[in-house]
Scaffold this active site. Structure first.
Site, PDB file in Angstrom:
ATOM      1  N   LEU A 144       4.715   1.224  11.452  1.00  0.00           N
ATOM      2  CA  LEU A 144       4.238   0.196  12.311  1.00  0.00           C
ATOM      3  C   LEU A 144       2.981   0.525  13.313  1.00  0.00           C
ATOM      4  CD1 LEU A 144       8.008  -0.422  13.710  1.00  0.00           C
ATOM      5  CD2 LEU A 144       6.660  -1.869  12.226  1.00  0.00           C
ATOM      6  N   CYS A 145       1.916   0.826  12.629  1.00  0.00           N
ATOM      7  CA  CYS A 145       0.709   1.096  13.322  1.00  0.00           C
ATOM      8  C   CYS A 145      -0.297   0.414  12.601  1.00  0.00           C
ATOM      9  CB  CYS A 145       0.542   2.289  13.844  1.00  0.00           C
ATOM     10  SG  CYS A 145       0.747   3.504  12.617  1.00  0.00           S
ATOM     11  N   GLY A 146      -0.272  -0.605  11.783  1.00  0.00           N
ATOM     12  CA  GLY A 146      -1.322  -1.368  11.249  1.00  0.00           C
ATOM     13  C   GLY A 146      -1.736  -0.415   9.936  1.00  0.00           C
TER      14      GLY A 146
END
Lengths: 288, 146
Positions: A87-89
């Protein structure tokens, strides 16, 4: 035409997701602040160490320290620094991509990996590479002792000539919204001289020990500091990347809610119109 | 000796932070060959530090720090201490240090040939100095109060 109740349910679930992403954004923002402060706090130590190394290197006769000596590139260790969570690109996948590119480029050498962070480990453990060591769940509460332990392990392998070169791939912290993937050589230590030359480097010091002794003790520490810095940069980048990704997700959720609300209103209106037509046509039928 | 500096600018940094920065009158550090006392106007010096206590004096006030490996750079008006581990007395976990001390003592007494005596010795020394520095926190505060 979708059911009104289904659309309402959909809106509610998107709204919940939006709440989560927004909370994650704020958490990352505060963690980012702390991680950035740590990057800054680590600088004085690293800079002074470089300055001292620079002044020492001019005074030692024997520059043939094993950590400085090039031995070719037959056996290479790549240290992959990623995050433990997603969940951090593209934060983790960029590293993995750069790692794969590096490994392909050096495919003629004997390759081994060390993973710092779960995401990199998860990717590479299923590939046909030798995984020397993995360090999972240490990025959250990063301490110098941890970096020291990892660096010492690498230095020991290097010292016993089981490795010829060591590289690190990590995300360098450029700004909150920008990270840059860099591949750096950790060992052998390249040029130190000239990096941090300043006034005090030219001074003639008294030495408690022989310069050589201090120099030899400082070099491994220099490697530790370099690794620690890479890990700190990576941690700060991760929070920055997550913050940006969660910000985008929150915006997307908002757009989606708007679209679904419009859709919902259309359905509601259509059903009202339909009811009116039914009543009117019923009345007309009776009147005839 | 008109141009001797009156104060020393001291900085104690560790890999994670700047622990102390300020003007002092005197500083004493655990050099590899023994404790070194440094006053303003000292000749440029480089030394490694071992486990021990760092003492700095500002007027009559003395402050102590715990230090485990590091190195020291002295210039006539400036001292930089780069310590791998450095702690203020109030940061030292006394019960943990006590436990470490007991553990190390037990290990040193054991007759097991597997025991790493050097490691135990270092651990014992570290624990002892930690306790010593932690003990000085109280003394310092009392002294300042009276």
């Amino acid at each position: 035409m979708p059911n009104l109740r289904d659309v309402r349910r959909r809106i509610r679930s998107v709204r919940n997701i939006q709440k989560t992403t927004r909370a994650m954004k704020f958490v990352s923002a505060s963690k980012l602040k702390r991680a950035q402060d740590r990057v800054v706090a680590a600088r004085p130590y690293a800079n002074r160490m470089l300055a001292v190394l620079n002044s020492l290197i001019l005074r030692v006769e024997n520059k043939e320290h094993p950590l400085l000596k090039r031995r070719g590139s037959g056996r290479i260790l790549l240290v992959v620094i990623t995050g433990d969570k997603g969940l951090c690109g593209a934060f983790n996948s960029n590293i993995v991509k750069a790692g794969v590119a590096f490994l392909n480029e050096h495919s003629q050498a004997e390759l081994a990996l060390t993973a710092i962070g779960k995401k990199g480990y998860d990717y590479f453990k299923r590939r046909p590479y030798e995984m020397r060591e993995q360090y999972i769940n240490i990025m959250g509460k990063l301490e110098y002792g941890e970096a020291k332990r990892i660096a010492d392990f690498i230095i020991r392998q290097y010292g016993s000539e089981a490795l010829d070169e060591v590289y690190v791939v990590y995300n360098e912290f450029k700004s909150v919204i920008r990270q840059r993937v860099v591949v750096e050589r950790l060992l052998p230590i390249g040029e130190i001289a000239g990096l941090g030359m300043n006034g005090s480097a030219q001074l003639e010091y008294l030495y408690e020990d022989k310069p050589q002794v201090i120099f030899d003790h400082l070099l491994p520490r220099h490697v530790e500091v370099q690794l620690f810095r890479a890990m700190l940069e990576s941690a700060a980048s991760e929070h920055g990347a997550r913050m940006t990704a969660m910000d985008a997700a929150t915006t997307n959720a908002k757009e989606m809610i708007d679209r679904l609300t419009l859709n919902m209103n259309r359905i509601r209106q259509a059903s009202i119109t339909k009811e009116i037509i039914e009543i009117v046509s019923g009345a007309n039928a009776l009147a005839e | 000796m008109a141009n001797l500096p009156e104060k020393l600018r001291l900085e104690i940094v560790t890999p994670d932070r700047l622990l102390f920065s300020g003007e002092v009158d005197e500083v004493s550090v655990p050099g590899v060959q023994g404790y070194l006392g440094i006053l303003p106007g000292h000749a440029p010096l480089l030394s490694e530090l071992k486990i021990g206590e760092i003492m700095l004096r500002q007027g009559d006030r003395r402050v102590y720090f715990f230090c485990s490996w590091g190195f020291l750079e002295v210039l006539p008006d400036r001292v930089s201490v780069l310590a791998e581990i450095a702690e203020r007395p109030d940061e030292i976990d006394v019960s943990r240090a006590q436990q470490a001390k007991d553990r190390a003592e037990k290990r040193l007494k054991s007759k097991d040939p597997e025991t790493d005596f050097n490691r135990a010795k270092v651990a014992l020394e570290r624990a002892l100095i930690r306790l010593q520095v932690a003990g000085k926190a109280g003394v310092g505060r009392l002294g300042a109060g009276s």
